[in-house]
Enzyme design. Structure first.
Site, PDB file in Angstrom:
ATOM      1  N   LEU A  12     -61.292 -43.175 -80.857  1.00  0.00           N
ATOM      2  CA  LEU A  12     -60.013 -42.454 -80.859  1.00  0.00           C
ATOM      3  C   LEU A  12     -59.931 -41.499 -82.042  1.00  0.00           C
ATOM      4  O   LEU A  12     -58.921 -41.424 -82.745  1.00  0.00           O
ATOM      5  CB  LEU A  12     -58.847 -43.456 -80.894  1.00  0.00           C
ATOM      6  CG  LEU A  12     -58.680 -44.293 -79.617  1.00  0.00           C
ATOM      7  CD1 LEU A  12     -57.644 -45.401 -79.833  1.00  0.00           C
ATOM      8  CD2 LEU A  12     -58.278 -43.414 -78.439  1.00  0.00           C
ATOM      9  N   LYS A 207     -78.409 -30.139 -78.450  1.00  0.00           N
ATOM     10  CA  LYS A 207     -77.804 -29.415 -77.326  1.00  0.00           C
ATOM     11  C   LYS A 207     -78.844 -28.609 -76.564  1.00  0.00           C
ATOM     12  O   LYS A 207     -78.815 -28.551 -75.328  1.00  0.00           O
ATOM     13  CB  LYS A 207     -76.695 -28.501 -77.857  1.00  0.00           C
ATOM     14  CG  LYS A 207     -75.559 -29.252 -78.530  1.00  0.00           C
ATOM     15  CD  LYS A 207     -74.625 -28.295 -79.254  1.00  0.00           C
ATOM     16  CE  LYS A 207     -73.551 -29.044 -80.015  1.00  0.00           C
ATOM     17  NZ  LYS A 207     -72.697 -28.126 -80.807  1.00  0.00           N
TER      18      LYS A 207
END
Length: 430
Positions: A12, A207
């Site tokens: 979170l 990535k």
């Protein structure tokens, strides 16, 4: 009403809280587009007391994050813990094994373990989605997997790290040195307290290895990415690039050919007429060249709560619609295993920067090393003396094989005329 898609969120931080805010703000629209509501049923993080700016009291709090993998209430686990291994990998493996779909923004985990996790998802007939792992909110994975699915991709390349792009853009605009701009980036929250993964090119390499798999149908091969970051780029390099009609950008490049899979993250000189030269600040951008569609250009915010949460929820919408499919667009067993392509015979132009002693004969020594290695010099510039008595010599080469440039630098290393390591940047052609 159709049963909602029930979601458990692990982690979170900025992105996890962003997912909750996005579902709160656009819940009705998302339900229409997904064909059913998307409902958070459980959340988990390390610190229950931390104020995250969202109301968590309406969700069940689970102290043991790993237990979400077996939580009967959840159809999907959203993994936002981070890290290539550890709790994130344990949770993802267990969730897939228990027949739950997984959505993650974890580029490190996918770069290192994507093939294993894809096999697990396919074996259980569930989804593994990670649009948010590459370029944040920019839908480049969907673009390659769906929009360009009919095309053979020749190569894919781009600016894949917002921290580096912010630093280089600031250096360019304000003529400031790297260390000073990095400090500002950390104060503004664009760079981590330990920025090594960003400025040393590792984040961009994660990535790039994911993009390469989608573009070429190859197995993820992060360990084969050649990586050079930006920590040794000088303000003087950026100024020299500007006088030559270029801008300095950290660019990841991937190509698949008969000699194998080429993957490299490296500072480049980008010509002003190329769209990547105009990608500034913390933006990301990816270019893919298709044999029928031509050049595709994707640009947008590559990080932050809003863009990354947008990509996470887009994946949840796909799952709610029943759009699973192989994680890499092709079945994991169909992905080709390619060796790393050798770089020596790759041809191109290069920018070389050397800091040298200000004395007679240094330029002749450099020219001789270039000549003996077979490097043809297009331009050579020498700038005034620095406080330590060194001068900057910048060289632009004619097109030639990379092995020749490497050999010329090897000849110069160890010379008493050199002050520090040379800098080699590739020149991106338009």
């Amino acid at each position: 009403m159709t049963e909602p898609l029930r979601v458990a969120i692990a982690g979170l931080g900025t992105v996890g809280a962003g997912v909750i805010r996005l579902l709160d703000a656009n819940g009705a629209l998302i339900a229409r587009r997904a064909g059913r509501p998307i409902e958070i049923v459980a959340v988990s993080a390390r610190d229950r007391a931390k104020d995250r700016g969202v109301d968590l009291s309406r969700f069940d709090w689970v102290d043991d994050t790993a237990s979400l993998a077996a939580d009967a209430r959840a159809d999907v686990v959203v993994e936002l813990v981070g890290g290539a291994d550890g709790p994130a990998l344990t949770l993802t493996r267990a969730a897939l094994a228990n027949g739950k779909s997984v959505v993650t923004a974890n580029k490190a985990m996918i770069a290192h373990h994507g093939l294993e996790l894809a096999r697990a998802a396919e074996g259980r007939g569930v989804a593994l989605k990670f649009e948010a792992a590459v370029a944040g909110g920019v839908p480049v994975i969907k673009g390659l997997r769906e929009g360009a699915a009919a095309n053979e991709i020749g190569h894919v390349y781009g600016i894949l790290n917002g921290t580096c792009n912010f630093i280089l853009s600031k250096m360019e605009a304000e003529g400031r040195d790297f260390a000073e701009v990095l400090d500002e980036a950390q104060r503004l929250g664009f760079a981590e307290a330990d920025p090594s993964f960003d400025i040393d090119g590792v984040d961009a390499a994660h990535k790039l290895s994911i993009l390469a798999s989608f573009a070429f149908g190859t197995r993820p091969a992060f360990s084969d990415v050649a990586i050079t970051g930006v920590r040794h780029v000088l303000a003087a390099d950026i100024a020299e690039a500007a006088t030559l009609g270029y801008r300095v950008r950290l660019v990841g490049v991937a190509e698949a050919g008969k000699n194998g899979l080429f993957q490299r993250v490296h500072p480049h000189l980008v010509p002003l007429d190329h769209p990547l030269a105009h990608v500034t600040g913390s933006l990301n951008a990816v270019v893919a060249e298709g044999n029928f569609v031509g050049r595709l250009f994707f640009q947008g915010r590559g990080a932050g709560d809003g863009p990354t949460a947008s990509a996470v929820v887009a994946d949840l919408i796909d799952i709610a619609r029943g759009e699973f499919g192989p994680p890499y667009a092709e079945p994991a067993e169909a992905l080709a295993e390619q060796p790393a392509a050798p770089t020596g015979e790759r041809r191109g132009r290069a920018y070389l920067r050397l800091m040298v002693a200000d004395k007679v004969g240094v330029l002749a020594e450099i020219a001789a090393a270039m000549r003996d290695a077979g490097v043809s010099i297009e331009r050579l510039m020498q700038r005034g003396a620095n406080a330590d008595g060194s001068v900057l010599v910048a060289i632009v080469t004619h097109e030639g094989p990379e092995r020749a440039v490497a050999a010329s630098l090897d000849r110069l290393r160890g010379s008493p005329s050199l002050v520090g390591e040379p800098m080699w940047m590739h020149i991106l052609e338009s």
